[in-house]
Design a protein around this motif. Structure first.
Motif, mmCIF file in Angstrom:
data_model
loop_
_atom_site.group_PDB
_atom_site.id
_atom_site.type_symbol
_atom_site.label_atom_id
_atom_site.label_comp_id
_atom_site.label_asym_id
_atom_site.label_seq_id
_atom_site.Cartn_x
_atom_site.Cartn_y
_atom_site.Cartn_z
ATOM 1 N N ARG A 79 55.641 55.330 36.865
ATOM 2 C CA ARG A 79 56.605 55.930 35.938
ATOM 3 C C ARG A 79 57.520 54.856 35.370
ATOM 4 O O ARG A 79 57.536 53.727 35.848
ATOM 5 C CB ARG A 79 57.399 57.046 36.626
ATOM 6 C CG ARG A 79 58.051 56.630 37.953
ATOM 7 C CD ARG A 79 59.375 57.272 38.149
ATOM 8 N NE ARG A 79 60.329 56.848 37.158
ATOM 9 C CZ ARG A 79 61.037 55.721 37.235
ATOM 10 N NH1 ARG A 79 60.867 54.871 38.235
ATOM 11 N NH2 ARG A 79 61.908 55.410 36.293
ATOM 12 N N ALA A 109 58.199 51.316 30.386
ATOM 13 C CA ALA A 109 57.563 49.994 30.318
ATOM 14 C C ALA A 109 56.421 49.901 31.327
ATOM 15 O O ALA A 109 55.339 49.379 31.014
ATOM 16 C CB ALA A 109 58.595 48.897 30.580
ATOM 17 N N ILE A 128 54.616 52.292 32.556
ATOM 18 C CA ILE A 128 53.492 53.124 32.095
ATOM 19 C C ILE A 128 52.650 52.329 31.082
ATOM 20 O O ILE A 128 51.416 52.305 31.161
ATOM 21 C CB ILE A 128 54.025 54.438 31.459
ATOM 22 C CG1 ILE A 128 54.589 55.358 32.551
ATOM 23 C CG2 ILE A 128 52.943 55.147 30.646
ATOM 24 C CD1 ILE A 128 55.346 56.579 32.027
ATOM 25 N N CYS A 167 69.232 57.295 36.040
ATOM 26 C CA CYS A 167 67.795 57.196 36.317
ATOM 27 C C CYS A 167 67.428 55.781 36.801
ATOM 28 O O CYS A 167 68.270 55.083 37.389
ATOM 29 C CB CYS A 167 66.965 57.600 35.096
ATOM 30 S SG CYS A 167 65.254 58.010 35.527
ATOM 31 N N HIS A 168 66.199 55.374 36.547
ATOM 32 C CA HIS A 168 65.760 54.031 36.929
ATOM 33 C C HIS A 168 65.057 53.420 35.735
ATOM 34 O O HIS A 168 64.016 53.917 35.301
ATOM 35 C CB HIS A 168 64.802 54.085 38.129
ATOM 36 C CG HIS A 168 64.170 52.754 38.426
ATOM 37 N ND1 HIS A 168 62.879 52.437 38.062
ATOM 38 C CD2 HIS A 168 64.675 51.650 39.022
ATOM 39 C CE1 HIS A 168 62.610 51.197 38.441
ATOM 40 N NE2 HIS A 168 63.677 50.709 39.025
ATOM 41 N N THR A 190 63.693 49.740 34.208
ATOM 42 C CA THR A 190 63.467 48.317 34.462
ATOM 43 C C THR A 190 64.117 47.475 33.352
ATOM 44 O O THR A 190 64.537 46.348 33.610
ATOM 45 C CB THR A 190 61.960 48.003 34.572
ATOM 46 O OG1 THR A 190 61.288 48.482 33.406
ATOM 47 C CG2 THR A 190 61.345 48.647 35.801
ATOM 48 N N GLN A 213 65.753 59.666 40.793
ATOM 49 C CA GLN A 213 65.275 58.299 40.545
ATOM 50 C C GLN A 213 66.394 57.273 40.640
ATOM 51 O O GLN A 213 66.143 56.077 40.712
ATOM 52 C CB GLN A 213 64.589 58.243 39.183
ATOM 53 C CG GLN A 213 63.294 59.003 39.187
ATOM 54 C CD GLN A 213 63.034 59.685 37.864
ATOM 55 O OE1 GLN A 213 63.912 60.356 37.316
ATOM 56 N NE2 GLN A 213 61.850 59.529 37.358
ATOM 57 N N ALA A 239 65.530 53.641 27.861
ATOM 58 C CA ALA A 239 65.055 54.623 26.880
ATOM 59 C C ALA A 239 63.552 54.795 27.025
ATOM 60 O O ALA A 239 62.844 53.863 27.399
ATOM 61 C CB ALA A 239 65.374 54.160 25.460
ATOM 62 N N ASP A 240 63.113 56.001 26.741
ATOM 63 C CA ASP A 240 61.677 56.276 26.709
ATOM 64 C C ASP A 240 61.161 56.159 25.288
ATOM 65 O O ASP A 240 60.010 55.757 25.068
ATOM 66 C CB ASP A 240 61.407 57.658 27.299
ATOM 67 C CG ASP A 240 61.719 57.658 28.784
ATOM 68 O OD1 ASP A 240 60.794 57.453 29.584
ATOM 69 O OD2 ASP A 240 62.901 57.796 29.135
ATOM 70 N N ASN A 258 65.971 59.692 26.376
ATOM 71 C CA ASN A 258 65.973 59.120 27.728
ATOM 72 C C ASN A 258 66.095 60.261 28.732
ATOM 73 O O ASN A 258 66.235 61.433 28.368
ATOM 74 C CB ASN A 258 67.118 58.113 27.872
ATOM 75 C CG ASN A 258 66.998 57.275 29.135
ATOM 76 O OD1 ASN A 258 65.917 56.768 29.459
ATOM 77 N ND2 ASN A 258 68.081 57.116 29.880
ATOM 78 N N LYS A 259 66.082 59.897 30.008
ATOM 79 C CA LYS A 259 66.097 60.880 31.099
ATOM 80 C C LYS A 259 67.175 61.931 30.911
ATOM 81 O O LYS A 259 68.294 61.611 30.526
ATOM 82 C CB LYS A 259 66.266 60.140 32.427
ATOM 83 C CG LYS A 259 66.217 60.954 33.681
ATOM 84 C CD LYS A 259 64.978 61.804 33.836
ATOM 85 C CE LYS A 259 63.705 61.180 33.369
ATOM 86 N NZ LYS A 259 62.775 60.839 34.395
ATOM 87 N N LYS A 277 59.591 50.537 22.678
ATOM 88 C CA LYS A 277 60.138 51.907 22.809
ATOM 89 C C LYS A 277 60.505 52.504 21.439
ATOM 90 O O LYS A 277 60.996 53.627 21.372
ATOM 91 C CB LYS A 277 61.401 51.907 23.683
ATOM 92 C CG LYS A 277 61.347 51.070 24.946
ATOM 93 C CD LYS A 277 60.642 51.772 26.060
ATOM 94 C CE LYS A 277 60.581 50.953 27.335
ATOM 95 N NZ LYS A 277 61.829 50.771 28.015
HETATM 96 P P1 RI2 Z 1 61.966 51.405 31.708
HETATM 97 C C1 RI2 Z 1 62.108 56.632 32.673
HETATM 98 O O1 RI2 Z 1 61.391 57.838 32.513
HETATM 99 C C2 RI2 Z 1 63.603 56.828 32.547
HETATM 100 O O2 RI2 Z 1 63.958 57.812 31.603
HETATM 101 C C3 RI2 Z 1 64.013 55.439 32.110
HETATM 102 O O3 RI2 Z 1 65.308 55.375 31.552
HETATM 103 C C4 RI2 Z 1 62.920 55.132 31.096
HETATM 104 O O4 RI2 Z 1 61.728 55.682 31.673
HETATM 105 C C5 RI2 Z 1 62.718 53.710 30.746
HETATM 106 O O5 RI2 Z 1 62.298 52.970 31.855
HETATM 107 P P2 RI2 Z 1 60.458 58.434 33.696
HETATM 108 O O6 RI2 Z 1 59.095 57.826 33.504
HETATM 109 O O7 RI2 Z 1 60.881 51.281 30.705
HETATM 110 O O8 RI2 Z 1 61.077 58.093 35.017
HETATM 111 O O9 RI2 Z 1 63.230 50.738 31.250
HETATM 112 O O10 RI2 Z 1 60.439 59.930 33.452
HETATM 113 O O11 RI2 Z 1 61.553 50.979 33.092
#
Ligand code: RI2
Length: 318
Positions: A23, A26, A28, A131-132, A134, A162, A199-200, A210-211, A236
């Motif tokens: 998750r 980035a 993903i 949230c979390h 990276t 998270q 941000a997603d 975002n979350k 993003k």
């Molecule tokens: P990075 C996460 O979504 C959160 O919403 C987080 O702020 C965003 O992705 C960006 O994460 P989820 O996959 O790409 O936990 O900065 O639903 O790591």
């Protein structure tokens, strides 16, 4: 492997993304690039048509896992759009090159973005996270590496908590962490110098997807004049929003919010579990990318420069 067969590792990656074992926008995208790399390396296709069909099937499978983080289709578009050649070997090589390039850029972008975000942070500052992310953590890590002493107020981030991942990572760095429930954010904004989130997806008007809970955090932070910074690599940025498309918000299982037993006890109620929300640009002070820092309203210029109106999904329809 027969025509359009998806490699088991690609299937496993898709399942891990859907279940959120993998998750974060980035992460993903990085996993999807690795999966396409594997599909290309392991393909036993003997014709160029079969190879292309396999790659499209793999991309389609990865794309259907989660709808909101645009880093995923941006990754697939980058790689699938660069598959070229007249022989299977040439197609394979071009895919592998594109997947490797994409992964390298992803890593470099996060590091470069961290260096930009760190410029905003000062010795003794307190950062509130949600949230979390990276990308957001990259800013904190870069500041920390420069010897800037920070402390963090970490929002739990219901329903999947998270924030705990963020708390653990910051602790690992030796940064003092205070964990709070989401509802306590307003109370602790008085002790916060920066709200820093990831941000997603980012829309052409600078709205930040975002979350869930980001919007109410940003609104409250604005009311207290606490700056809200979004750390987001350009992967993003959602090019589809240039032509009026909106970002689909993922709704997740109700069981993440309430157990069946708890629900039975309460009686007949509706439960909704949106994973993301949209923060309008007026609540965001800056979007920090690997290309520098932007006011949300000007992100559209960068989006056009990098993506044009490119929204093709060549993997669809097969
Ligand atoms: P990075 C996460 O979504 C959160 O919403 C987080 O702020 C965003 O992705 C960006 O994460 P989820 O996959 O790409 O936990 O900065 O639903 O790591």
């Amino acid at each position: 492997m027969t025509t359009a067969e998806i490699h088991p590792d690609v299937e496993a990656t898709a399942e891990a993304i859907a279940s959120m074992e993998i998750r974060g926008a980035a992460t993903i995208a990085g996993a999807a690039a690795d999966a396409l790399h594997t599909q290309a390396t392991q393909s036993t296709a003997t014709t160029t048509d079969d190879f292309r069909q396999e790659m499209h099937a793999a991309a389609k499978r990865l794309h259907e896992t989660r709808p909101t983080a645009v880093s995923l289709p941006n990754c697939l578009r980058y790689i699938v759009g660069r598959i070229e050649g007249d022989t299977v070997d040439a197609l394979r090589r071009s895919t592998i090159t594109a997947a490797t390039e994409f992964s390298t850029q992803l890593e470099t972008a996060q590091e470069d973005l961290g260096a930009v975000g760190a410029n905003r942070l000062r010795d003794g500052d307190t950062v509130m996270t949600h949230c979390h992310s990276t990308d957001a953590l990259s800013c904190i890590k870069a500041a920390h590496a420069r010897g800037i002493e920070l402390s963090a107020i970490v929002k739990e981030t219901r329903p999947r908590k998270q924030g705990h991942i963020t708390a653990a990572e910051l602790r690992e760095l030796g940064i003092p962490v205070t964990l709070i429930v989401d509802g306590a954010a307003g109370r602790y904004l008085d002790e916060t110098d920066h709200v820093l989130v990831g941000a997603d997806s980012i829309a052409a008007d600078g709205a930040v997807i975002n979350k869930i809970g980001t919007r109410s955090l940003a609104v409250t932070a604005r009311e207290r004049d606490t700056p809200i910074v979004v750390a987001a690599q350009t992967v993003k940025l959602d090019p589809a929003t240039l032509s009026g498309h909106t970002v689909e918000i993922e709704y997740r299982d109700e069981s993440e919010v309430i157990s069946e037993d708890e629900r039975a006890e309460i009686g007949d109620i509706a439960v909704r579990n949106p994973a993301f929300d949209v923060t309008p640009p007026r609540y965001v002070d800056a979007i920090v990318t690997e290309r520098g820092q932007f006011p949300p309203e000007s992100i559209v210029t960068l989006m056009r420069e990098l993506f044009g109106e490119q929204t093709a999904t060549p993997w669809e329809g097969e």
